[in-house]
Scaffold this motif. Structure first.
Motif, short mmCIF file in Angstrom:
data_model
loop_
_atom_site.label_atom_id
_atom_site.label_comp_id
_atom_site.label_asym_id
_atom_site.label_seq_id
_atom_site.Cartn_x
_atom_site.Cartn_y
_atom_site.Cartn_z
N GLN A 296 0.84 -1.19 0.00
CA GLN A 296 0.00 0.00 0.00
C GLN A 296 0.88 1.25 0.00
N PRO A 297 1.41 1.64 -1.15
CA PRO A 297 2.24 2.84 -1.21
C PRO A 297 1.40 4.09 -0.96
N LEU A 298 2.07 5.18 -0.61
CA LEU A 298 1.38 6.44 -0.35
C LEU A 298 1.32 7.32 -1.59
N VAL A 299 2.07 6.95 -2.62
CA VAL A 299 2.11 7.71 -3.87
C VAL A 299 1.98 6.73 -5.03
N ARG A 300 1.28 7.14 -6.08
CA ARG A 300 1.15 6.29 -7.26
C ARG A 300 1.07 7.16 -8.51
N LEU A 301 1.24 6.53 -9.68
CA LEU A 301 1.11 7.21 -10.97
C LEU A 301 -0.09 6.63 -11.71
N ARG A 302 -0.87 7.50 -12.35
CA ARG A 302 -2.04 7.07 -13.10
C ARG A 302 -2.09 7.79 -14.45
N GLY A 303 -2.60 7.10 -15.47
CA GLY A 303 -2.88 7.73 -16.75
C GLY A 303 -1.70 7.86 -17.69
N GLY A 304 -0.54 7.31 -17.33
CA GLY A 304 0.62 7.41 -18.21
C GLY A 304 0.62 6.33 -19.28
N ALA A 305 1.16 6.66 -20.45
CA ALA A 305 1.20 5.69 -21.54
C ALA A 305 2.30 4.67 -21.34
N ASN A 306 3.41 5.09 -20.75
CA ASN A 306 4.58 4.22 -20.63
C ASN A 306 4.96 4.01 -19.17
N ILE A 307 5.75 2.99 -18.92
CA ILE A 307 6.20 2.70 -17.57
C ILE A 307 6.99 3.90 -17.04
N GLY A 308 6.73 4.28 -15.78
CA GLY A 308 7.47 5.38 -15.18
C GLY A 308 6.93 6.75 -15.51
N GLU A 309 5.68 6.85 -15.93
CA GLU A 309 5.10 8.17 -16.16
C GLU A 309 3.63 8.15 -15.76
N GLY A 310 3.10 9.32 -15.41
CA GLY A 310 1.69 9.38 -15.07
C GLY A 310 1.36 10.58 -14.19
N ARG A 311 0.08 10.74 -13.95
CA ARG A 311 -0.43 11.77 -13.04
C ARG A 311 -0.09 11.34 -11.61
N VAL A 312 0.41 12.27 -10.80
CA VAL A 312 0.81 11.94 -9.42
C VAL A 312 -0.42 11.97 -8.51
N GLU A 313 -0.62 10.88 -7.78
CA GLU A 313 -1.72 10.81 -6.81
C GLU A 313 -1.17 10.36 -5.47
N VAL A 314 -1.69 10.96 -4.39
CA VAL A 314 -1.24 10.64 -3.03
C VAL A 314 -2.42 10.17 -2.19
N LEU A 315 -2.12 9.34 -1.20
CA LEU A 315 -3.15 8.76 -0.34
C LEU A 315 -3.23 9.55 0.96
N LYS A 316 -4.43 10.01 1.29
CA LYS A 316 -4.64 10.76 2.53
C LYS A 316 -5.98 10.36 3.12
N ASN A 317 -5.97 9.95 4.39
CA ASN A 317 -7.19 9.54 5.08
C ASN A 317 -7.96 8.47 4.31
#
Length: 744
Positions: A296-317
């Motif tokens: 369960q990481p606190l940060v993830r990437l979403r919406g990127g076409a290739n590995i290692g890219e994407g929109r930054v999302e963080v987990l809170k509450n």
């Protein structure tokens, strides 16, 4: 130098080599040095700064042009300029404004040759400091030439290329994560003397090669090898602070006196050893351990076409949210990349460039030192007032060279982004190219191919490719039964038949094919609209004949009398396109189907699934597959509607628009006539068969908790898939954690 340049692929690049090799400037040309500085989001962009008369200063944007930007970029070793920016886009500089009203033809060898008011003659303020964006490509054969007799340490490293030269025992390892560090300068590979080398330098080098951290190595082996090998040292040391995204951002160290075989005689060539991320490690145990627990990481990437890219999302509450792009830069982006097991950031993206998220904006005005273990440790403004998802921050990270592209190719297409899929496999002791069986071939499998080749998203998956004449020697099928989950890095990681091929149709015209695209749509349901519009309605059977013919009622309706009533759980659907391209149906106009209930054509026969489930995930109401006419019901401000259902019009959903299916439309329901009172899960899935490629399928599922007492229904806790932490998901929807939406 001219010999090397003659082999350049393009004549224009050859001309650049020739110009660069001619170091003679007209007499009286002022000696200057350039660098790119400021708040950068790519290492090949920044505020233009000039070193003249012992002092660094800036350039005013008055009369500046793309020709002047090209002169700047070439002087720094880049092939060309992409663009330039006025009004201190990269922050305000300090000190003198050396040049104003600069006029260049684009052919000058140095900015000092361009016409201007003269050095130090300016009526500008630092709010007018100019910046440039250069091409990533370096000039072949570029040689760094310093005009500074002192203050050399204020210059950035300017070399044509950087590489690891692995020792023989490690050359077959993938990825190569250890070896002699070499820089290419003046067309020749050169080693760096380790007299001033630090761990911070190694950290930066590892980051630019796609590795999150550095580690120790066996010095004895390299000492023995160094005695036997001829060395060719570079004339400078390197001084990195450790938070740079690339060696090109580091400063030069002291100048090294080149004395042939006696150069760096008391020291050795620099060796760097890096730790690969888990996804790229030869074995899981050798991989880089993430800053927080892997499950369960606190940060993830979403919406990127290739590995290692994407929109930054963080987990809170327990809820995932996005990051506002105010103050977003390479340092913050690099913290994200390293935290997730990648290298440093290639680019810090702003303005929702990789699609817009949903839900809250958790962080704003993020400020990182670059050494944090997680983005959540950086300073930030908790008040996201004024931030919208149009400002969602994203990253592109450096990833290791895994050689993925060498074992896969597209053949016969009209352009490099489409064609018949051909894979390289070992057969009878030799490597041969062959095709992939198209049975079960779909958008998910095509997406893995496009990602492996670095071509973005899959726009189409083809089960017949007779119109693409691939390599005739590669017609034989070498891979069959391919089924992917969509998370694989290579096609070979997907499930397939292995050596026991099964492909009744054979290859040739029935070989699998793909077309790829740099952008894709991303459909997301508005959870609040569903939650606020659900209600029960009892309707007589005699007014539901049309809906019954379209299988919108449960099977018990077949024996129901005309006077009986059906109990319907009704709701509205509002489907947003938050991606980077329009959502268009695959079916052509001529194959659309007229629906009497809705009185219009449907371009997708299975666009959504509506289901009512028990808390352990089993169906309790016979949901149905709803077909849709796709149109722009409403759009965000400034975006025009492009699609409408009326008059057999074009169908689709424009980026920034949404399609609303109101609760009072036929079939916009679940028939709950036979459902007993109790607690349930209401689920809606859009694009369930992956007919159309999207940048993110995880947010295509919407779930709500329901309580039905036999007369009324309460719907609450509606949210889209992937918007909550796994713990929150499990507590809200027990029994569904291991009952996820399957592939096809």
């Amino acid at each position: 130098m001219p010999v090397l340049c003659c082999f350049a692929a393009l004549l224009s690049v050859w001309a650049l080599c020739q110009a660069q090799s001619d170091t003679q400037l007209p007499p009286g040309t002022p000696a200057i040095q350039l660098r790119l500085a400021g708040d950068k989001r790519k290492h090949y962009e920044g505020r233009v700064e000039v070193y003249y008369s012992g002092e660094w200063g800036t350039v005013c944007d008055d009369d500046f042009s793309i020709q002047a930007a090209s002169v700047v970029c070439r002087e720094l070793g880049y092939v060309e300029a992409v663009s330039w920016s006025p009004s201190s886009k990269y922050g305000r500089g300090e000190g003198r404004i050396w040049l104003d009203n600069v006029h260049c033809t684009g052919q000058e060898s140095t900015l000092a040759q361009c016409q201007s008011n003269g050095f130090g003659v300016s009526d500008c303020k630092h709010s007018e400091d100019v910046g440039v964006v250069c091409s990533q490509r370096r000039i072949p054969g570029f040689k760094f030439i310093s005009t500074l007799t002192n203050n050399i340490e204020s210059l950035n490293v300017q070399v044509e290329d950087v590489r690891f030269r692995a020792i023989y025992s490690q050359r077959k390892r993938i990825p190569i994560s250890e070896g002699y560090l070499e820089v290419k300068d003046g067309g020749k590979w050169r080693q760096i003397c380790d007299a001033e080398w630090t761990d911070m330098n190694s950290r930066v080098v590892c980051g630019m090669f796609g590795f999150p951290g550095e580690k120790g190595y066996n010095t004895k082996v390299y000492k023995l090898l160094a005695k036997r090998r001829k060395k060719n040292y570079w004339g400078f040391g390197v001084n990195c602070t450790g938070n740079e995204a690339s060696l090109h951002e580091c400063k030069l160290g002291h100048q090294v006196e080149l004395k042939g075989n006696l150069t760096c005689e008391k020291n050795l060539p620099v060796v760097v050893s890096c730790v690969p991320g888990r996804a790229f490690a030869p074995s899981h145990a050798l991989g880089f351990s993430k800053a927080y627990r892997v499950e369960q990481p606190l940060v993830r990437l979403r919406g990127g076409a290739n590995i290692g890219e994407g929109r930054v999302e963080v987990l809170k509450n327990g809820e995932w949210g996005t990051v506002c792009d105010d103050s977003w830069n390479l340092k913050a982006a690099t913290v994200v990349c390293r935290e997730l097991g990648f290298g440093s950031a290639k680019e810090a993206l702003s303005g929702g460039r990789l699609g817009q998220g949903m839900g809250p904006v958790h962080m704003n005005e993020v400020q990182c030192s670059g050494f944090e273990k997680s983005l959540t440790e950086c300073r930030f403004n908790r008040n996201s007032l004024g931030c919208s998802h149009e400002e969602d921050a994203a990253v592109r990270c450096h990833v290791p060279d895994m050689g993925f592209k060498k074992r896969l190719r597209l053949s016969g297409g009209r352009n490099p982004s489409e064609g018949r899929v051909e894979v390289l496999v070992e057969k009878n002791g030799s490597l041969v190219w062959g095709t992939v069986c198209s049975e079960s071939w779909g958008t998910i499998e095509a997406g893995v191919v496009c990602r492996q080749l670095g071509l973005g998203f899959a726009s189409n998956a083809f089960q017949e490719t007779w119109y693409w004449h691939g390599d005739g020697s590669a017609d034989d099928v070498v891979m069959s039964g391919v089924r992917c989950s969509g998370t694989e890095l290579t096609l070979n990681q997907c499930l397939h038949h292995g050596k026991h091929l099964q492909c009744p149709k054979g290859g040739g015209r029935f070989a699998a094919g793909v077309s790829c695209s740099e952008t894709a749509p991303d459909l997301v349901l508005n959870a609040q609209v569903v939650e606020h519009t659900t209600y029960l309605e009892d309707r007589p059977m005699y007014v539901l004949q049309c809906a019954h013919e379209e299988n919108c009622l449960s099977s018990s309706a077949a024996t129901a009398t005309q006077a009986s009533y059906r109990r319907l759980l009704r709701f509205s659907s509002q489907i947003h396109n938050n991606g980077q391209s329009d959502f268009r149906p695959r079916a052509a106009h001529h194959s659309w189907i007229w629906h009497e209930c809705h009185r219009h054509y449907h371009s997708m026969e299975v666009f959504t699934h509506y289901d009512l489930l028990s808390l352990n995930g089993t169906k309790v109401a016979e949901g149905h597959k709803a077909s849709f006419c796709l149109e722009d019901t409403q759009c965000e401000e400034g975006i025009e509607k492009r699609y409408e259902c009326a008059n057999f019009g074009q169908q689709g959903i424009t980026v920034g628009c949404w399609d609303t299916y109101r609760h009072d439309i036929d079939c916009q329901w679940i028939d709950v006539t036979d459902v007993m009172p109790g607690d349930y899960i209401f689920q809606v899935v859009i694009n369930p068969n992956y007919e159309v490629a999207e940048s993110d399928y995880t947010n295509n599922v919407l779930k709500c908790r329901c309580r039905y007492d036999g007369h009324r229904i309460w719907t609450y806790n509606c949210h889209i898939g992937g918007s909550m932490s796994s713990e929150s998901e499990e507590s809200s929807f027990p029994g569904l954690v291991n009952n996820q939406l399957g592939h096809r």
